[in-house]
Design a protein around this motif. Structure first.
Motif, PDB file in Angstrom:
ATOM      1  N   PRO A  36       0.799  -1.224   0.000  1.00  0.00           N
ATOM      2  CA  PRO A  36       0.000   0.000   0.000  1.00  0.00           C
ATOM      3  C   PRO A  36       0.833   1.276   0.000  1.00  0.00           C
ATOM      4  O   PRO A  36       1.945   1.320   0.534  1.00  0.00           O
ATOM      5  N   SER A  37       0.272   2.330  -0.587  1.00  0.00           N
ATOM      6  CA  SER A  37       0.801   3.687  -0.426  1.00  0.00           C
ATOM      7  C   SER A  37       0.165   4.293   0.814  1.00  0.00           C
ATOM      8  O   SER A  37      -0.698   3.672   1.440  1.00  0.00           O
ATOM      9  N   ALA A  38       0.526   5.514   1.123  1.00  0.00           N
ATOM     10  CA  ALA A  38      -0.128   6.252   2.205  1.00  0.00           C
ATOM     11  C   ALA A  38      -1.456   6.799   1.679  1.00  0.00           C
ATOM     12  O   ALA A  38      -1.610   6.937   0.466  1.00  0.00           O
ATOM     13  N   PRO A  39      -2.403   7.134   2.565  1.00  0.00           N
ATOM     14  CA  PRO A  39      -3.664   7.684   2.062  1.00  0.00           C
ATOM     15  C   PRO A  39      -3.430   8.937   1.208  1.00  0.00           C
ATOM     16  O   PRO A  39      -2.721   9.859   1.616  1.00  0.00           O
ATOM     17  N   THR A  47      -5.256  17.096   0.839  1.00  0.00           N
ATOM     18  CA  THR A  47      -3.802  16.940   0.967  1.00  0.00           C
ATOM     19  C   THR A  47      -3.458  15.478   1.227  1.00  0.00           C
ATOM     20  O   THR A  47      -4.105  14.803   2.027  1.00  0.00           O
ATOM     21  N   LYS A  48      -2.410  14.996   0.550  1.00  0.00           N
ATOM     22  CA  LYS A  48      -1.954  13.623   0.776  1.00  0.00           C
ATOM     23  C   LYS A  48      -1.347  13.516   2.164  1.00  0.00           C
ATOM     24  O   LYS A  48      -0.653  14.457   2.606  1.00  0.00           O
ATOM     25  N   VAL A  49      -1.494  12.372   2.796  1.00  0.00           N
ATOM     26  CA  VAL A  49      -0.903  12.188   4.127  1.00  0.00           C
ATOM     27  C   VAL A  49       0.625  12.378   4.084  1.00  0.00           C
ATOM     28  O   VAL A  49       1.216  12.947   4.998  1.00  0.00           O
ATOM     29  N   THR A  50       1.251  11.930   3.004  1.00  0.00           N
ATOM     30  CA  THR A  50       2.710  12.113   2.890  1.00  0.00           C
ATOM     31  C   THR A  50       3.078  13.596   2.994  1.00  0.00           C
ATOM     32  O   THR A  50       4.026  13.968   3.690  1.00  0.00           O
ATOM     33  N   ASP A  51       2.308  14.444   2.311  1.00  0.00           N
ATOM     34  CA  ASP A  51       2.593  15.887   2.368  1.00  0.00           C
ATOM     35  C   ASP A  51       2.306  16.447   3.754  1.00  0.00           C
ATOM     36  O   ASP A  51       3.009  17.352   4.220  1.00  0.00           O
ATOM     37  N   GLY A 114       3.563   7.358   6.701  1.00  0.00           N
ATOM     38  CA  GLY A 114       2.296   7.310   5.955  1.00  0.00           C
ATOM     39  C   GLY A 114       2.001   5.895   5.480  1.00  0.00           C
ATOM     40  O   GLY A 114       0.907   5.360   5.675  1.00  0.00           O
ATOM     41  N   GLU A 115       2.987   5.273   4.861  1.00  0.00           N
ATOM     42  CA  GLU A 115       2.831   3.915   4.347  1.00  0.00           C
ATOM     43  C   GLU A 115       2.812   2.906   5.497  1.00  0.00           C
ATOM     44  O   GLU A 115       2.045   1.947   5.484  1.00  0.00           O
ATOM     45  N   TYR A 116       3.685   3.160   6.480  1.00  0.00           N
ATOM     46  CA  TYR A 116       3.795   2.236   7.620  1.00  0.00           C
ATOM     47  C   TYR A 116       2.426   2.066   8.301  1.00  0.00           C
ATOM     48  O   TYR A 116       1.937   0.950   8.497  1.00  0.00           O
ATOM     49  N   GLY A 168       4.718   0.338   1.142  1.00  0.00           N
ATOM     50  CA  GLY A 168       5.588   0.818   0.075  1.00  0.00           C
ATOM     51  C   GLY A 168       6.454   1.992   0.512  1.00  0.00           C
ATOM     52  O   GLY A 168       6.408   2.426   1.664  1.00  0.00           O
ATOM     53  N   PHE A 169       7.293   2.454  -0.407  1.00  0.00           N
ATOM     54  CA  PHE A 169       7.985   3.748  -0.325  1.00  0.00           C
ATOM     55  C   PHE A 169       9.242   3.786   0.539  1.00  0.00           C
ATOM     56  O   PHE A 169      10.062   4.660   0.379  1.00  0.00           O
ATOM     57  N   TYR A 170       9.416   2.874   1.496  1.00  0.00           N
ATOM     58  CA  TYR A 170      10.583   3.020   2.367  1.00  0.00           C
ATOM     59  C   TYR A 170      11.243   1.678   2.677  1.00  0.00           C
ATOM     60  O   TYR A 170      10.706   0.611   2.402  1.00  0.00           O
ATOM     61  N   SER A 182      12.215   8.071  -4.014  1.00  0.00           N
ATOM     62  CA  SER A 182      11.677   9.387  -4.374  1.00  0.00           C
ATOM     63  C   SER A 182      10.146   9.285  -4.416  1.00  0.00           C
ATOM     64  O   SER A 182       9.586   8.187  -4.331  1.00  0.00           O
ATOM     65  N   ARG A 183       9.469  10.415  -4.558  1.00  0.00           N
ATOM     66  CA  ARG A 183       8.011  10.438  -4.509  1.00  0.00           C
ATOM     67  C   ARG A 183       7.401   9.418  -5.482  1.00  0.00           C
ATOM     68  O   ARG A 183       7.914   9.220  -6.575  1.00  0.00           O
ATOM     69  N   GLY A 184       6.348   8.807  -5.048  1.00  0.00           N
ATOM     70  CA  GLY A 184       5.696   7.790  -5.882  1.00  0.00           C
ATOM     71  C   GLY A 184       6.398   6.444  -5.807  1.00  0.00           C
ATOM     72  O   GLY A 184       6.091   5.518  -6.558  1.00  0.00           O
ATOM     73  N   GLY A 185       7.332   6.327  -4.872  1.00  0.00           N
ATOM     74  CA  GLY A 185       8.217   5.155  -4.821  1.00  0.00           C
ATOM     75  C   GLY A 185       7.580   3.849  -4.372  1.00  0.00           C
ATOM     76  O   GLY A 185       8.230   2.802  -4.460  1.00  0.00           O
ATOM     77  N   SER A 186       6.337   3.868  -3.942  1.00  0.00           N
ATOM     78  CA  SER A 186       5.688   2.593  -3.590  1.00  0.00           C
ATOM     79  C   SER A 186       5.610   1.675  -4.808  1.00  0.00           C
ATOM     80  O   SER A 186       5.586   0.448  -4.669  1.00  0.00           O
ATOM     81  N   ASP A 187       5.561   2.272  -5.987  1.00  0.00           N
ATOM     82  CA  ASP A 187       5.587   1.468  -7.217  1.00  0.00           C
ATOM     83  C   ASP A 187       6.852   0.614  -7.268  1.00  0.00           C
ATOM     84  O   ASP A 187       6.830  -0.511  -7.766  1.00  0.00           O
ATOM     85  N   ILE A 188       7.949   1.173  -6.773  1.00  0.00           N
ATOM     86  CA  ILE A 188       9.216   0.430  -6.797  1.00  0.00           C
ATOM     87  C   ILE A 188       9.139  -0.712  -5.781  1.00  0.00           C
ATOM     88  O   ILE A 188       9.552  -1.838  -6.062  1.00  0.00           O
TER      89      ILE A 188
HETATM   90  N1  ASP Z   1       3.262   8.288  -0.464  1.00  0.00           N
HETATM   91  C1  ASP Z   1       4.397   8.553  -1.275  1.00  0.00           C
HETATM   92  C2  ASP Z   1       4.134   9.761  -2.150  1.00  0.00           C
HETATM   93  O1  ASP Z   1       3.124  10.446  -2.004  1.00  0.00           O
HETATM   94  C3  ASP Z   1       4.845   7.387  -2.046  1.00  0.00           C
HETATM   95  C4  ASP Z   1       3.801   6.754  -2.934  1.00  0.00           C
HETATM   96  O2  ASP Z   1       2.637   7.075  -2.883  1.00  0.00           O
HETATM   97  O3  ASP Z   1       4.186   5.898  -3.738  1.00  0.00           O
HETATM   98  O4  ASP Z   1       4.945  10.078  -2.966  1.00  0.00           O
END
Ligand code: ASP
Length: 438
Positions: A36-39, A47-51, A114-116, A168-170, A182-188
């Motif tokens: 999962p990503s963060a909400p 606003t995204k939880v990451t932000d 956020g992801e945790y 994801g992400f970390y 980097s941002r969006g890294g849950s895909d990785i």
């Molecule tokens: N939550 C992180 C972001 O907003 C990572 C992700 O969503 O993949 O970039």
């Protein structure tokens, strides 16, 4: 059969979205490993939880009171937990996070929560085991993920786990310092997990039904690309088509695992399948069109340039010395042009120009800004005659002047440079020729 499923932030932004996600996962027992990503955003302007976490940590680091910020983040999770009717409290977790923020645990640690936390909630909701990414995804001290080491640790950890949620992400360094992509890294992360369990497929669930042939902001009723090769994806992603993190293909690619982009809100759509290679004929000669604005070009002219050995190297060295990477370098007999990102170039343009003068004593150095680059990408172009001709005709019909055209030797893409003001019209003209009228 083993599937790894990654869900993006908008797919997990609310209790309602969590329910859709659970339905998708339970619909196929092969969907065993969930990333999962963060909400993310629940609505436009949210606003995204990451932000929220970044902002909260910045306050903590500045020594300001961050109680309210942290409470707002907690409220996002509590709303989900309540909405799902879960018997779960994040009280202790938030107390720990607060302490770590006071201790200045770092921005990356902050963002990773956020992801945790989302992983914990999702694992509880699905009844899956929670595997903290910090224990299985390894980063080096340089902040770069060590894919090989991670693969060893993660595949061993998941060997006997039937169903798991891995946020994801970390990940973390050998010393336990939490580090993010980097941002969006849950895909990785999803891709890394797919490789570690030798999955049959990596499903990446998001809020669109796949890659579009062209940017839907420019072409309203564009179609979804059914099948895309990794190479085509690289070309399109590099030029701005952003559904998947650019680096997400590498772990699965090395194992030949396909990626399927799917839409959480329309699970019946087949989405886009990304593969190493395929016999499936693309529907059109081109697979997709992507592009970006914000480029500048430097045109260098010198009589007898073609005879001067080392000319290009000397010019490129100037760019290297100024820490600039260039995008394209078309050349003529006595001219060479270098295309690069305007924003990176702006600050050091005069240094570069004087450097070029000193290095090669040109007759003329000319700058042009406000350029856009477009990539027409497609494995179907290789054996098709007249593609470049069609590009020229399509743009000429709309009175668009081509500043540069460059076809890679792979014949997988044609790059075109135009003035920024023609960017959208150029995409429309190419789309008409290669898709609508095809
Ligand atoms: N939550 C992180 C972001 O907003 C990572 C992700 O969503 O993949 O970039």
């Amino acid at each position: 059969m083993k599937l790894v499923v990654k869900f993006g932030g908008s797919s997990l932004a609310s209790a309602e979205q969590f329910q859709k996600v659970a339905e998708i996962i339970h619909a196929d027992p092969n969907r065993r490993y969930v990333v999962p990503s963060a909400p993310g955003k629940r609505f436009d302007g949210d606003t995204k939880v990451t932000d929220m976490l970044y902002a909260c940590y910045d306050k903590a680091e500045a020594g300001e009171d961050f109680t309210e910020n942290l409470a707002a983040i907690r409220a996002r999770y509590d709303e989900i937990i309540e909405g799902l009717g879960l018997d779960l409290s994040l009280e202790e977790e938030f107390a720990k996070i607060k302490d770590q923020f006071v201790l200045r645990a770092g921005r990356q640690y902050a963002a990773s929560r956020g992801e945790y936390l989302n992983g914990m909630v999702l694992a509880a909701y699905l009844g899956f085991e929670f595997v903290d990414a910090a224990t299985v995804i390894r980063f080096g001290e340089d902040g770069i993920c060590n894919f090989e080491k991670t693969d060893v640790i993660l595949s061993k950890r998941l060997r006997d786990v039937e169903y798991a949620v891995i946020p994801g992400f970390y990940g973390a360094t050998d010393n336990g310092v939490v580090t993010t992509f980097s941002r969006g890294g849950s895909d990785i992360t999803g891709s890394i997990v797919a490789r570690a369990v030798r999955a049959d497929m990596y499903e990446n669930w998001t809020d669109v039904s796949g890659f579009m042939i062209a940017d839907p902001h420019v072409i309203k009723d564009t179609e979804i690309i059914e099948t895309l090769t990794y190479k085509e994806l690289r070309e399109l992603a590099y030029m701005g088509a952003s559904v998947l993190h650019e680096d997400a293909i590498f772990p699965v690619r090395s194992e030949g695992i396909p990626i399927n982009i799917r839409n959480t809100n329309c699970p019946e759509d087949k989405g886009t399948l990304i593969v190493e290679s395929t016999c499936r004929k693309p529907k059109y000669i081109i697979t997709g069109i992507a592009g970006k604005k914000g480029f500048a070009s430097i045109n260098i002219e010198k009589d007898m340039m073609n005879e001067e050995i080392g000319f290009c190297r000397k010019v490129l060295q100037v760019f290297e010395e100024n820490n600039l990477s260039f995008e394209h370098m078309p050349s003529g007999i006595d001219t060479m042009t270098v295309f690069l990102h305007q924003s990176e170039f702006q600050d050091c343009e005069q240094r570069v120009i004087s450097g070029i003068h000193r290095a090669v004593h040109p007759d003329l150095v000319e700058l042009e800004s406000g350029l856009a680059l477009l990539a027409i990408v497609g494995r179907g172009m290789r054996d098709t005659r007249g593609v470049a001709g069609k590009v020229f005709t399509a743009l000429a019909k709309k009175n668009i002047n081509i500043k540069m055209i460059d076809q890679g030797s792979s014949e997988l893409n044609i790059i075109i440079g135009v003035k920024e003001k023609y960017f959208e019209d150029a995409i429309r003209a190419l789309y008409e020729t290669f898709v609508t009228e095809a």
